[in-house]
Design a protein around this motif. Structure first.
Motif, PDB file in Angstrom:
ATOM      1  N   SER A   1       0.829  -1.217   0.000  1.00 18.57           N
ATOM      2  CA  SER A   1       0.000   0.000   0.000  1.00 18.57           C
ATOM      3  C   SER A   1       0.861   1.264   0.000  1.00 18.57           C
ATOM      4  O   SER A   1       0.405   2.319  -0.417  1.00 18.57           O
ATOM      5  N   LEU A   2       2.113   1.149   0.456  1.00 19.86           N
ATOM      6  CA  LEU A   2       3.001   2.329   0.462  1.00 19.86           C
ATOM      7  C   LEU A   2       4.011   2.248  -0.683  1.00 19.86           C
ATOM      8  O   LEU A   2       4.988   2.989  -0.712  1.00 19.86           O
ATOM      9  N   GLY A   3       3.775   1.353  -1.617  1.00 21.54           N
ATOM     10  CA  GLY A   3       4.651   1.229  -2.791  1.00 21.54           C
ATOM     11  C   GLY A   3       6.091   0.945  -2.406  1.00 21.54           C
ATOM     12  O   GLY A   3       7.015   1.488  -3.013  1.00 21.54           O
ATOM     13  N   GLN A   4       6.274   0.078  -1.399  1.00 22.79           N
ATOM     14  CA  GLN A   4       7.648  -0.136  -0.911  1.00 22.79           C
ATOM     15  C   GLN A   4       8.409  -1.172  -1.741  1.00 22.79           C
ATOM     16  O   GLN A   4       8.139  -2.370  -1.673  1.00 22.79           O
ATOM     17  N   ASN A   5       9.341  -0.685  -2.545  1.00 21.20           N
ATOM     18  CA  ASN A   5      10.282  -1.534  -3.269  1.00 21.20           C
ATOM     19  C   ASN A   5      11.645  -0.946  -2.950  1.00 21.20           C
ATOM     20  O   ASN A   5      12.021   0.092  -3.482  1.00 21.20           O
TER      21      ASN A   5
ATOM     22  N   ASP B   1      24.870  21.989  -0.174  1.00 18.08           N
ATOM     23  CA  ASP B   1      23.515  21.719  -0.679  1.00 18.08           C
ATOM     24  C   ASP B   1      22.546  21.185   0.369  1.00 18.08           C
ATOM     25  O   ASP B   1      22.957  20.598   1.372  1.00 18.08           O
ATOM     26  N   THR B   2      21.264  21.388   0.058  1.00 21.26           N
ATOM     27  CA  THR B   2      20.193  20.786   0.866  1.00 21.26           C
ATOM     28  C   THR B   2      19.408  19.851  -0.044  1.00 21.26           C
ATOM     29  O   THR B   2      19.077  20.217  -1.173  1.00 21.26           O
ATOM     30  N   VAL B   3      19.149  18.651   0.479  1.00 25.29           N
ATOM     31  CA  VAL B   3      18.373  17.667  -0.286  1.00 25.29           C
ATOM     32  C   VAL B   3      17.045  17.427   0.420  1.00 25.29           C
ATOM     33  O   VAL B   3      17.020  17.289   1.645  1.00 25.29           O
ATOM     34  N   LEU B   4      15.979  17.380  -0.353  1.00 25.53           N
ATOM     35  CA  LEU B   4      14.712  16.904   0.187  1.00 25.53           C
ATOM     36  C   LEU B   4      14.529  15.493  -0.340  1.00 25.53           C
ATOM     37  O   LEU B   4      14.394  15.295  -1.559  1.00 25.53           O
ATOM     38  N   GLU B   5      14.595  14.510   0.557  1.00 28.45           N
ATOM     39  CA  GLU B   5      14.418  13.110   0.128  1.00 28.45           C
ATOM     40  C   GLU B   5      13.011  12.657   0.507  1.00 28.45           C
ATOM     41  O   GLU B   5      12.607  12.761   1.670  1.00 28.45           O
ATOM     42  N   ILE B   6      12.282  12.169  -0.469  1.00 32.01           N
ATOM     43  CA  ILE B   6      10.931  11.682  -0.186  1.00 32.01           C
ATOM     44  C   ILE B   6      10.974  10.160  -0.092  1.00 32.01           C
ATOM     45  O   ILE B   6      11.488   9.495  -0.990  1.00 32.01           O
TER      46      ILE B   6
ATOM     47  N   LEU C   1       2.579   8.084  -7.078  1.00 34.35           N
ATOM     48  CA  LEU C   1       2.714   9.415  -6.462  1.00 34.35           C
ATOM     49  C   LEU C   1       3.488  10.397  -7.350  1.00 34.35           C
ATOM     50  O   LEU C   1       3.498  11.594  -7.087  1.00 34.35           O
ATOM     51  N   THR C   2       4.133   9.888  -8.405  1.00 45.15           N
ATOM     52  CA  THR C   2       5.031  10.743  -9.196  1.00 45.15           C
ATOM     53  C   THR C   2       4.339  12.008  -9.703  1.00 45.15           C
ATOM     54  O   THR C   2       4.857  13.113  -9.539  1.00 45.15           O
ATOM     55  N   GLY C   3       3.157  11.845 -10.308  1.00 48.15           N
ATOM     56  CA  GLY C   3       2.456  13.000 -10.886  1.00 48.15           C
ATOM     57  C   GLY C   3       2.092  14.027  -9.827  1.00 48.15           C
ATOM     58  O   GLY C   3       2.300  15.233 -10.008  1.00 48.15           O
TER      59      GLY C   3
ATOM     60  N   ILE D   1       7.689  20.521  -8.245  1.00 47.63           N
ATOM     61  CA  ILE D   1       8.308  21.136  -9.417  1.00 47.63           C
ATOM     62  C   ILE D   1       7.380  22.166 -10.043  1.00 47.63           C
ATOM     63  O   ILE D   1       7.808  23.230 -10.457  1.00 47.63           O
ATOM     64  N   GLY D   2       6.089  21.869 -10.060  1.00 44.82           N
ATOM     65  CA  GLY D   2       5.129  22.828 -10.590  1.00 44.82           C
ATOM     66  C   GLY D   2       4.542  23.714  -9.504  1.00 44.82           C
ATOM     67  O   GLY D   2       3.608  24.458  -9.767  1.00 44.82           O
ATOM     68  N   GLY D   3       5.072  23.639  -8.286  1.00 45.64           N
ATOM     69  CA  GLY D   3       4.489  24.383  -7.167  1.00 45.64           C
ATOM     70  C   GLY D   3       5.191  25.706  -6.899  1.00 45.64           C
ATOM     71  O   GLY D   3       6.008  26.170  -7.696  1.00 45.64           O
ATOM     72  N   ALA D   4       4.877  26.282  -5.733  1.00 45.89           N
ATOM     73  CA  ALA D   4       5.403  27.617  -5.409  1.00 45.89           C
ATOM     74  C   ALA D   4       6.846  27.561  -4.898  1.00 45.89           C
ATOM     75  O   ALA D   4       7.555  28.562  -4.928  1.00 45.89           O
ATOM     76  N   VAL D   5       7.275  26.379  -4.408  1.00 41.84           N
ATOM     77  CA  VAL D   5       8.645  26.266  -3.867  1.00 41.84           C
ATOM     78  C   VAL D   5       9.379  25.145  -4.622  1.00 41.84           C
ATOM     79  O   VAL D   5       9.636  24.071  -4.073  1.00 41.84           O
ATOM     80  N   PRO D   6       9.715  25.389  -5.887  1.00 40.06           N
ATOM     81  CA  PRO D   6      10.318  24.306  -6.686  1.00 40.06           C
ATOM     82  C   PRO D   6      11.804  24.095  -6.361  1.00 40.06           C
ATOM     83  O   PRO D   6      12.486  25.041  -5.952  1.00 40.06           O
ATOM     84  N   PRO D   7      12.301  22.872  -6.563  1.00 40.92           N
ATOM     85  CA  PRO D   7      13.742  22.622  -6.398  1.00 40.92           C
ATOM     86  C   PRO D   7      14.496  23.150  -7.613  1.00 40.92           C
ATOM     87  O   PRO D   7      13.883  23.490  -8.630  1.00 40.92           O
ATOM     88  N   ILE D   8      15.821  23.179  -7.520  1.00 41.98           N
ATOM     89  CA  ILE D   8      16.633  23.566  -8.687  1.00 41.98           C
ATOM     90  C   ILE D   8      16.844  22.344  -9.595  1.00 41.98           C
ATOM     91  O   ILE D   8      16.977  22.455 -10.803  1.00 41.98           O
ATOM     92  N   ARG D   9      16.849  21.169  -8.959  1.00 39.97           N
ATOM     93  CA  ARG D   9      17.054  19.922  -9.720  1.00 39.97           C
ATOM     94  C   ARG D   9      16.267  18.808  -9.025  1.00 39.97           C
ATOM     95  O   ARG D   9      16.102  18.845  -7.806  1.00 39.97           O
ATOM     96  N   ALA D  10      15.815  17.829  -9.809  1.00 42.08           N
ATOM     97  CA  ALA D  10      15.133  16.681  -9.208  1.00 42.08           C
ATOM     98  C   ALA D  10      15.709  15.405  -9.796  1.00 42.08           C
ATOM     99  O   ALA D  10      16.058  15.368 -10.983  1.00 42.08           O
ATOM    100  N   VAL D  11      15.869  14.392  -8.958  1.00 40.38           N
ATOM    101  CA  VAL D  11      16.312  13.081  -9.436  1.00 40.38           C
ATOM    102  C   VAL D  11      15.283  12.067  -8.939  1.00 40.38           C
ATOM    103  O   VAL D  11      15.087  11.910  -7.736  1.00 40.38           O
ATOM    104  N   LEU D  12      14.599  11.434  -9.893  1.00 37.16           N
ATOM    105  CA  LEU D  12      13.492  10.548  -9.536  1.00 37.16           C
ATOM    106  C   LEU D  12      13.653   9.191 -10.196  1.00 37.16           C
ATOM    107  O   LEU D  12      14.193   9.102 -11.300  1.00 37.16           O
ATOM    108  N   LEU D  13      13.174   8.147  -9.519  1.00 37.63           N
ATOM    109  CA  LEU D  13      13.095   6.841 -10.174  1.00 37.63           C
ATOM    110  C   LEU D  13      11.717   6.740 -10.790  1.00 37.63           C
ATOM    111  O   LEU D  13      10.722   6.975 -10.107  1.00 37.63           O
ATOM    112  N   VAL D  14      11.671   6.458 -12.062  1.00 34.41           N
ATOM    113  CA  VAL D  14      10.372   6.302 -12.732  1.00 34.41           C
ATOM    114  C   VAL D  14      10.407   5.025 -13.569  1.00 34.41           C
ATOM    115  O   VAL D  14      11.484   4.456 -13.793  1.00 34.41           O
ATOM    116  N   GLN D  15       9.250   4.599 -14.033  1.00 32.13           N
ATOM    117  CA  GLN D  15       9.236   3.403 -14.886  1.00 32.13           C
ATOM    118  C   GLN D  15      10.062   3.695 -16.135  1.00 32.13           C
ATOM    119  O   GLN D  15       9.996   4.806 -16.671  1.00 32.13           O
TER     120      GLN D  15
END
Ligand code: SAM
Length: 261
Positions: free
Chosen positions: A7-11, A32-37, A113-115, A122-136
């Motif tokens: 249910s939490l998409g844990q892989n 640098d500061t990282v926000l890790e989700i 949750l990606t979208g 990234i599309g919000g009011a406080v966007p990061p300068i860079r994002a690194v994501l795992l996607v299909q």
């Protein structure tokens, strides 16, 4: 090792080359500061902290909090690591000194949750300068394709940054293994897309409306949410045939449609 919750998409990622590829794509240093989700059991967190960067991590699973607190007790004490026990969708970065254009977003998050995360950060009011994501892997290929069919994600990524595939990550690199292969996708030079905050919201609403029903044409989809005359006028001005499908409309045309509406 905890039992993974579906249910939490844990892989959980256990491949050291994949973990290194993610951290490398962040080009991190001690400034640098990282926000890790979704830090999970902290495999990625450990490497992120080794770069000297400050890490703020948001984890929803109660069971993982004591594990992370124990593993990173020292870094929590020195404030190099800030652990936030929350659902990322309720997370307010301002409380943790997360500022627009001054942090890197790094996440191996459930794909569903990606979208949402993309729109929130990234599309919000406080966007990061860079994002690194795992996607299909298939999704990543679609995002970087020059002549490919578009999707909501590919259009919104290209509107706000420059995507590149860093590495392919086979399904066997995860515990438990998912059904598909993944890719590390970096989005560099994130910007506001030339939109004011309110216009960004309209842009996302237009994309979601345009892609709402796969079988229908973009024009009829848009007419369900926006004034019919305005939609018809936008298509006529942009010389878009009325039977165009959402996936065949270019980013530039979506941006113009959003401005018209
Ligand atoms: N980063 C770890 C790794 O690479 O092994 C874990 C990745 S696992 C795919 C996804 C993580 O996100 C899990 O730890 C899960 O509990 C967490 N998670 C899922 N939904 C979340 C949410 N809405 N808010 C915060 N964390 C969430």
């Amino acid at each position: 090792m905890i039992r993974a919750k579906k249910s939490l998409g844990q892989n959980f990622l256990h491949s050291s080359s994949a973990l290194k590829a993610i951290v490398g794509a962040g080009s991190l240093s001690a400034k640098d500061t990282v926000l890790e989700i979704g830090p999970g059991e902290g495999a990625l967190t450990k490497l992120l902290l080794a770069t000297g960067a400050k890490v703020v991590a948001v984890e929803k699973d109660d069971r993982l909090i004591p594990i992370l607190e124990e593993t990173f007790a020292e870094e929590i004490k020195t404030k190099k690591f800030v652990l936030v026990h929350a659902d990322v969708l309720d997370f307010d970065g301002k409380k943790y000194a997360i500022k627009a254009g001054a942090y890197t977003l790094i996440a191996n998050i459930p794909y569903y949750l990606t979208g949402l995360i993309f729109r929130q950060f990234i599309g919000g009011a406080v966007p990061p300068i860079r994002a690194v994501l795992l996607v299909q892997h298939e999704v990543a290929k679609r995002v970087v394709a020059r002549d490919g069919k578009e999707s909501i994600l590919s259009l919104s990524i290209k509107a706000f940054g420059t995507p590149r595939i860093v590495a392919k990550v086979p399904r066997t690199a995860f515990r438990p293994a998912p059904n598909v292969d993944s890719a590390v996708l970096a989005i560099d030079a994130i910007h506001d897309g030339g939109f004011a905050k309110k216009e960004k919201d309209v842009f996302f609403d237009v994309l979601h409306a345009g892609f709402a029903h796969k079988r229908k044409k973009a024009l009829s989809n848009l007419k369900e949410l926006f004034p019919k005359e305005k939609v018809t006028h936008a298509f006529a001005t942009l010389a878009l045939p009325e039977n165009t499908r959402a996936e065949d409309i270019s980013l530039a045309d979506w941006e113009s449609i959003a401005k018209f509406l």
